[in-house]
Write a protein that holds these residues in place. Structure first.
Motif, short mmCIF file in Angstrom:
data_model
loop_
_atom_site.label_atom_id
_atom_site.label_comp_id
_atom_site.label_asym_id
_atom_site.label_seq_id
_atom_site.Cartn_x
_atom_site.Cartn_y
_atom_site.Cartn_z
N THR A 124 0.86 -1.19 0.00
CA THR A 124 0.00 0.00 0.00
C THR A 124 0.89 1.24 0.00
O THR A 124 0.74 2.14 0.81
CB THR A 124 -0.94 0.04 1.22
N VAL B 218 2.46 4.62 -1.90
CA VAL B 218 2.11 5.61 -2.93
C VAL B 218 3.34 5.77 -3.81
O VAL B 218 4.32 6.37 -3.38
CB VAL B 218 1.71 6.95 -2.30
N ASN C 87 6.08 7.93 2.54
CA ASN C 87 5.31 6.69 2.61
C ASN C 87 5.33 6.08 4.00
O ASN C 87 4.33 5.55 4.46
CB ASN C 87 5.85 5.69 1.58
N ARG D 167 8.52 4.28 -6.14
CA ARG D 167 8.41 3.47 -7.36
C ARG D 167 9.76 2.99 -7.85
O ARG D 167 9.84 2.04 -8.59
CB ARG D 167 7.69 4.24 -8.46
N ASN E 84 -2.25 7.01 -4.61
CA ASN E 84 -2.80 5.68 -4.33
C ASN E 84 -3.96 5.85 -3.36
O ASN E 84 -3.79 5.90 -2.15
CB ASN E 84 -1.73 4.76 -3.76
N GLU F 87 -6.37 3.93 -2.45
CA GLU F 87 -6.58 2.84 -1.50
C GLU F 87 -5.60 2.93 -0.34
O GLU F 87 -5.99 2.81 0.83
CB GLU F 87 -6.40 1.51 -2.26
#
Ligand SMILES: Nc1ncnc2c1ncn2[C@@H]1O[C@H](COP(=O)(O)OP(=O)(O)OP(=O)(O)O)[C@@H](O)[C@H]1O
Ligand SMILES: Nc1ncnc2c1ncn2[C@@H]1O[C@H](COP(=O)(O)OP(=O)(O)OP(=O)(O)O)[C@@H](O)[C@H]1O
Ligand SMILES: [Mg+2]
Ligand SMILES: [Mg+2]
Lengths: 502, 338, 294, 294
Positions: free
Chosen positions: A94, A96, A104, A144, C173, C175
């Protein structure tokens, strides 16, 4: 901190959850004692994640009630569980992707003063946490650009930094290598000492037996047993999970190996891979092992033309081939890669059969025939232990283990000479794992050369004929697993690059 | 059945109140500003056209270019794209650039450009000629009252009185009453306002407006608006279309029906259509005189000749004193100018 | 840059900035919307509504302040409606704002009885009405100040505050943001409120400059504002981007337009050149930015 | 449905269909674009280009067939350009097609010298020119046949062929499609070619009906076509949707417009009602569809 043995940390009373009319979790009653480590085990699709989902508030319960430290949990809102002091690490990432590692880790809990983010404080805390975990991750790198295991570690760090009374982890170690697991165990131990309650799901039974105070086994959405650690051993756990005894498949005898089928030399990618050479024979299984970020994935991707900057020489069945420029080139020459991330390798809202045929010359010239496609794929699906009746289901609705089987079936369906497999057993249960492993063995017996990676060292040792240890983009050691005896510890040391030099 | 028109159009001065302006040239001149350009060669003119994308506009632009060439002054044409804000910005930039000393403006929205044309432009030494759409809320005014102080002249022929006369033509053609529909331009445009005002006042009792649609003046929208109106009002007698470009679509929709289409525009196509009976009538418009007269006002001013504050195109010498309403019978008395 | 002699004259720079102050502050709001993963096509209609309310209520009450407040309120109400429809009813923002856009325009026409409100017809109200557009502070017009202030505040809000970072999280994101306990619906809705208010303000600024409030303006504003944000390099997929990028996008487009207007290049060739430059600018940006992994 | 007496009269149904045949076949192409994860704002400009080329070349060569072929070729060239820019240069389709849109419109204006080509002024050419729009087959006008045929073929192409499935895959998971060895770039580009050709055809159909070809039409077509696709329920995120959904979307919008026109509701209230119905329809759709898994 002493633990007052009053209310259980989490108490589920007759909890159920249905998906399209079918119970995923049915009438589960379970208590998690405060200050303890509580493990939940079960096969893929047993309902573990669904149960945790209800506890963490991501899913609403259909029946029953959950209390956290004797307070009712209002269903269907993650804020609510957070208010009760739960920190949750979910099974799937989960993160981002566009945000940095620091952001994050502090997602949803930014350190702020009057609404202004305190970047410096967060970065300091981030560096503390990563050094706790013996990690070196640039705080400002967008997530990422990190590998999946690095992201998984950040997930765990996020759960830990939330500093909750209860820490819930769904398969935290699935994407981790041996050494990182050790770190994780140490961190969890510290948290337990500080009085946190820990609930976790794992398919690694050794780890479950090592860490837990209580173990709950689930099967088909129901609780089969919830007993103290002392009352379980590996065998009884497996029996409870599967309902029968599972014989862990071993390489009874070595296959007779044929001629060289695959050889690469001088595989390089600036900054990632350095002059790697690997050769393999027909029917051979080669295991690649290394620490997180050691370059295994990058190596496999280079071999099928997915890393544009890579270079090297390739020889297939004795003939020189041009270095692949793209997946199509590679497939044509008989080399295919089963990618590591199911999420990025499957089209989630397509069914299994369509995923199988994607990118493949269809049975028919122009028009699709879903019926014929399904029939044609059933054999392969069964070969990999996939239930042929679910071929028409959207991949998104399959459990992780079944998704992995679809993935293997899809790529093995090309009937390649060389099958590269990246982390085929990540996050799948022990039954599915042995099915995947035995199907890979059978493929090899039929003459396919297989190169696979796995973070689970024992598993690699068990299945492969040879093991190559990667470190910092180099092959630093080669182990003939068929004939030599090595302990796990020795190999891990190679992985750290401590011994030898190529 | 339909009644035949009872007679030719009468003299077009039905309700014009601006009659006297034409005779007041001397006193008008006294109120005019002193131009920066000392000779016609020194005129640096910017023409702000409301757009450039149809024949009416093209005809005006081409004539103005030819006129500028003939008189030997420089001319830049700005395309307002039927967008009021775009045009405003163009005018503002032109004032700032200091490159011009005369404007000819065909406003997309006469209210938006009011201040900038009557205050900012004169302050920068630019003389302003307005055409087609009156500015500063004067769009429903008549005659000389369409001219705004601060500008040197207004050239136009599409004022409320023309619409009133147009309504009268229809009433005269249908003395026993009629069901009427209108295809108009953009809702907030000056033409639509005048059209609505004239039809609301004129069509009462036995003359009944059963439908109206606003469009963007394109053939395509004219067609679909007319088609649906025809469909839901099978008993319609008259369709009035505010521009020939639209009328081309309208006649496609009314083809084969017993509906008389009244056109406003008077281009080559509408002459052909009146001749073949597709159109009942059309109204002559003079895009060439419109732009050239506006520029001529500037030239006259520079040359010290008298400048009228209002040029009434419906009384333009080109019409030879005839009414601008063209029927099949009177077709050969006129020539379309675009 | 000396594209043409007058380009850097203060008056011309002032023109460029005033002419683009409206689309600029709308683009600032749009940056939030796009980073949050959304889309707002209703800004043009809200802009027109803002101007119409400002002029209408100023005329009706005789007070420009009442007009100003009602314009802001109108923008906020539109924003709240958009936000609720999109976040609560889970409707695609494209369709939702296309729909509300139509409703808003209709209401503005009904309110104004299909005619412009012309404040300049009431000279006594004009000075107060035009304060917003024509006041000069330190030699610079108020709309330019507003443009600068909006960008500075929006930039800080986006980059430095919890709110801004959470907007990135929601867009990057959805979720994950939800699971981490963020109020995703509230965050999702908030960006539309922001844009609504800014669009209303933009409409009032232009209406104040022109002395007229009318319902049929703002047709291209949504696409222009989105283009500014995207040309700057903010991704339409959400979760990425920055306010300074929108400033760059605004300057590129504004300069282009001004140069074209002023050089009086034929409108047709302007269109061609503008399209080519936009595509060119973005492709250079795409090439220079490192490509992402796989 | 008997909203008003004439609603189901064949002539009215025929009206509804002919009036929407252009936007309909563009929406069919747009469905591919959106399912592939793309976006095409240039369809309106291409539509205008198609009509302009058709009229211009018919007038210049005296042959409607040459005109027709050049209109199709024009659409295809635009599509190829869009496809290359988007897939090769990796530019966001929103910006890319906004840019090409501007270029195309400029070129169409330059070609037509900013004035419409009026074929009806040359009566000898009119019958051939209007064949495309006015031919009747089995009592039904050719544009309606074209609309039906385009939807049927597009539906089959999308649902029943490898190509269609690959389009879904590219839109649903670009990376998975790439890992599977699909020619992702080619697929990405192909949908724009399809839409380009269909937009050119649509432009020619309308131009044929009116006997006029002009460069300044089609302004709202892109938003309308996208709205049709999205109202039908195809997700703007790509990878999902179906051709029949676009048919439903088209029928909803077309019926609405026709009913409003015919009932002669004031245009302001039409705007309001239309917006409300669009939002309403989509929210009902959103509520009835089961929500996807996380
Ligand atoms: N959103 C959903 N929609 C439909 N079915 C679902 C959904 N979520 C889970 N399921 C189904 O519910 C069952 C339980 O799934 P769950 O994810 O809880 O299993 P698990 O024990 O966590 O398995 P794994 O070890 O593979 O993670 C499975 O059959 C799964 O397919
Ligand atoms: N194209 C590239 N250029 C430069 N560096 C790269 C490239 N691809 C990957 N890397 C980096 O090389 C390192 C190797 O990552 P890789 O994912 O291959 O490791 P791995 O052994 O598979 O580990 P994991 O267990 O994380 O999957 C990572 O730090 C990654 O960021
Ligand atoms: Mg699970
Ligand atoms: Mg890896």
């Amino acid at each position: 901190m002493t633990v007052t043995v009053t209310a259980p940390a989490i108490s589920c009373r007759g909890v159920s959850k249905k998906f399209s009319g079918k119970y995923a979790v049915h009438d589960v009653t379970v208590d998690v004692a405060a200050g303890r480590v509580h493990a939940i085990v079960g096969e893929n699709g047993a309902g573990k994640s669904t149960l945790l989902g209800m506890i963490s508030g991501r899913l609403a319960t259909d029946e029953g009630a959950i209390t956290i430290f004797a307070e009712d949990l209002r269903a269907g809102d993650p804020r609510e569980s957070r208010r009760h002091g739960l920190a949750v690490v979910y099974q799937e990432l989960t993160m981002v992707p566009s945000l940095t590692a620091v952001e994050n880790v502090f997602l949803g809990q930014l350190d702020a003063h009057n609404g202004f983010v305190r970047q410096r404080d967060m970065r300091r805390r981030f560096l503390e946490l990563t050094s706790d975990f013996e990690l070196a991750i640039d705080p400002d790198v967008p997530v990422r650009n990190l590998s999946i295991s690095q992201q998984q570690l950040l997930e765990i760090i996020r759960g830990v930094q939330a500093n909750g009374r209860i820490l819930v982890l769904d398969e935290p170690s699935a994407a981790l290598a041996e050494s990182e697991r050790e770190v994780l165990y140490r961190v969890l131990g510290t948290l337990k000492e500080q009085g946190s309650t820990i609930v976790f799901v794992s398919h690694n039974l050794d780890e479950v037996l090592l860490l837990s105070d209580t173990i709950t086994v689930m099967r088909d959405g129901e609780v089969i047993g919830a007993r103290p650690r002392a009352e379980w051993d590996k065998r009884s756990l497996v029996r409870a999970m599967v309902g029968r005894d599972v014989h862990v498949q071993r390489h009874a005898e070595r296959r007779r190996l044929d001629d060289e089928s695959f050889a690469v030399e001088n595989v390089s990618l600036p900054g990632a891979l350095h002059r790697i050479a690997v050769s393999a024979r027909k029917g051979e299984i080669i295991g690649l092992w290394g620490l997180v970020g050691s370059g295994r994935t990058t190596f496999l991707r280079s071999l099928v033309g997915l890393e544009p900057g890579s270079s090297g020489t390739l020889r297939l069945a004795g003939r020189e081939c041009p270095w692949p420029k793209n997946v199509r080139d590679a497939v044509r020459s008989g080399v295919v890669l089963v990618p590591e991330s199911r999420g990025s390798a499957l089209v989630m809202n397509m069914n299994a059969s369509a995923n199988f045929w994607l990118g493949r010359r269809s049975l028919t010239k122009v028009f699709l025939s879903p019926r014929r496609e399904r029939l044609a794929v059933e054999g392969t699906a069964r070969f990999f232990g996939f239930d042929a009746r679910r071929i028409g289901d959207a991949v998104a609705n399959l459990s992780g283990g079944n998704q992995q089987k679809v993935l293997l079936a899809k790529w093995a369906g090309y009937q390649p000479d060389v099958l590269l497999v990246d982390e085929p057993t990540r996050g799948i249960d022990i039954g599915a794992k042995s099915e995947v492993m035995s199907s890979l063995s059978r493929l090899a017996e039929e003459g396919t050369t297989i190169i696979m990676t796995s973070s689970e060292l024992e598993e690699v040792i068990r299945i492969s004929d040879r093991l190559l240890v990667f470190s910092h983009g180099r092959v630093v050691h080669e182990v003939d697993t068929a004939h030599e005896d090595y302990t796990v510890e020795q190999i891990v040391k190679f992985g750290f690059g401590e011994v030898e030099n190529p | 059945g339909c009644s035949t028109p009872s007679g030719t159009s009468t003299s077009s001065s039905v309700s014009t109140t601006g009659g006297p302006t034409a005779t007041h040239s001397a006193s008008a001149l006294t109120g005019q500003p002193t131009p920066k350009a000392k000779s016609v060669k020194e005129i640096k003119m910017a023409f702000f056209s409301s757009a450039t994308s149809n024949q009416y506009l093209q005809a005006g632009i081409n004539s103005l270019k030819a006129y500028a060439k003939k008189e030997g002054f420089s001319l830049s044409v700005f395309d307002g794209k039927f967008n009021a804000q775009t045009q405003y910005d163009q005018i503002q930039n032109a004032i700032t650039s200091g490159k011009y000393n005369a404007f000819v403006v065909e406003a997309n929205d006469g209210n938006l450009v009011c201040n900038i044309l009557t205050k900012n432009a004169p302050a920068a030494g630019i003389v302003v000629s307005v055409m087609n759409i009156p500015i500063c809320g004067r769009d429903t005014n008549l005659g000389a009252a369409t001219w705004e102080p601060g500008t040197i002249t207004y050239v136009g022929g599409q004022t409320l009185d023309v619409y009133q006369q147009w309504v009268d033509q229809v009433k005269k053609d249908y003395p026993n009453g009629a069901k009427i529909a209108m295809i108009e331009g953009p809702q907030l445009g000056a033409n639509s306002k005048n059209f609505d005002k004239a039809t609301k006042a004129g069509f009462t009792g036995k003359w009944q407006v059963v439908a109206k649609q606003y469009t963007d003046y394109t053939t395509a929208q004219g067609f679909s608006a007319a088609q649906t109106i025809v469909q839901s009002h099978p008993d319609l007698n008259v369709m009035m279309s505010n521009y020939s470009g639209m009328s081309q679509g309208v006649v496609q929709a009314t083809g084969g029906k017993n509906i008389a289409v009244y056109d406003f525009g008077g281009d080559k196509w509408s002459f052909g259509a009146v001749k073949s009976g597709k159109l009942k009538s059309t109204i002559i418009m003079l895009p060439r005189e419109e732009t050239v007269d506006s520029a001529k006002a500037v030239v006259n001013l520079v040359e010290g000749k008298p400048v009228k504050k209002f040029y009434n195109l419906t009384k333009d010498p080109k019409l030879g004193g005839k009414s601008p309403f063209v029927y099949k019978r009177t077709l050969d008395q006129y020539t379309p100018e675009y | 840059m000396t594209l043409y002699p007058a380009f850097l004259k203060p008056a011309n720079v002032s023109n460029i900035l005033t002419q683009n102050s409206a689309v600029g502050i709308i683009a600032a709001g749009m940056t939030f919307v796009i980073i949050s993963g959304g889309f707002d096509l209703s800004v043009g209609a809200t802009y027109a509504l803002g101007g119409t309310l400002y002029a209408g209520l100023t005329l009706q009450t005789g007070s420009a302040v009442v007009g100003l407040l009602s314009g802001l309120a109108g923008g906020a109400i539109v924003g709240v409606a958009n936000g609720l429809i999109i976040s609560r009813m889970n409707i695609n923002p494209f369709v939702a704002t296309l729909g509300t856009s139509s409703i808003i325009t209709g209401l503005a026409f009904v309110y104004s009885n299909s005619a412009p409100f012309i404040v300049t017809n009431k000279p006594s109200l004009v000075p107060a009405y035009q304060t917003l557009a024509l006041t000069t502070i330190a030699g610079v017009l108020l709309p330019i100040w507003i443009l600068i202030i909006v960008f500075v505040i929006a930039g800080i809000l986006l980059a430095k505050t919890t709110y801004g970072r959470n907007v990135y999280a929601v867009g990057g994101n959805h979720e994950a943001a939800w699971l981490s306990g963020l109020r995703v619906k509230g965050l999702n809705a908030s960006v539309y409120v922001l844009t609504g208010v800014l669009s209303g303000l933009a409409g009032m600024m232009d209406s104040s400059r022109l002395g007229v409030g009318q319902a049929d303006v703002g047709g291209n504003l949504a696409l222009d504002a989105i283009a500014i944000v995207v040309i700057g390099g903010t991704s339409l997929l959400g979760g990425e981007g920055a306010m300074w990028r929108s400033v760059v996008g605004l300057l590129i487009l504004a300069t282009l337009t001004n140069v074209f207007y002023s050089l009086n290049i034929s409108q047709n060739w302007q269109l061609i050149a503008k399209g080519a430059i936009v595509v060119g600018a973005v492709s250079v940006d795409a090439m220079t930015r490192t490509r992402r992994r796989g």
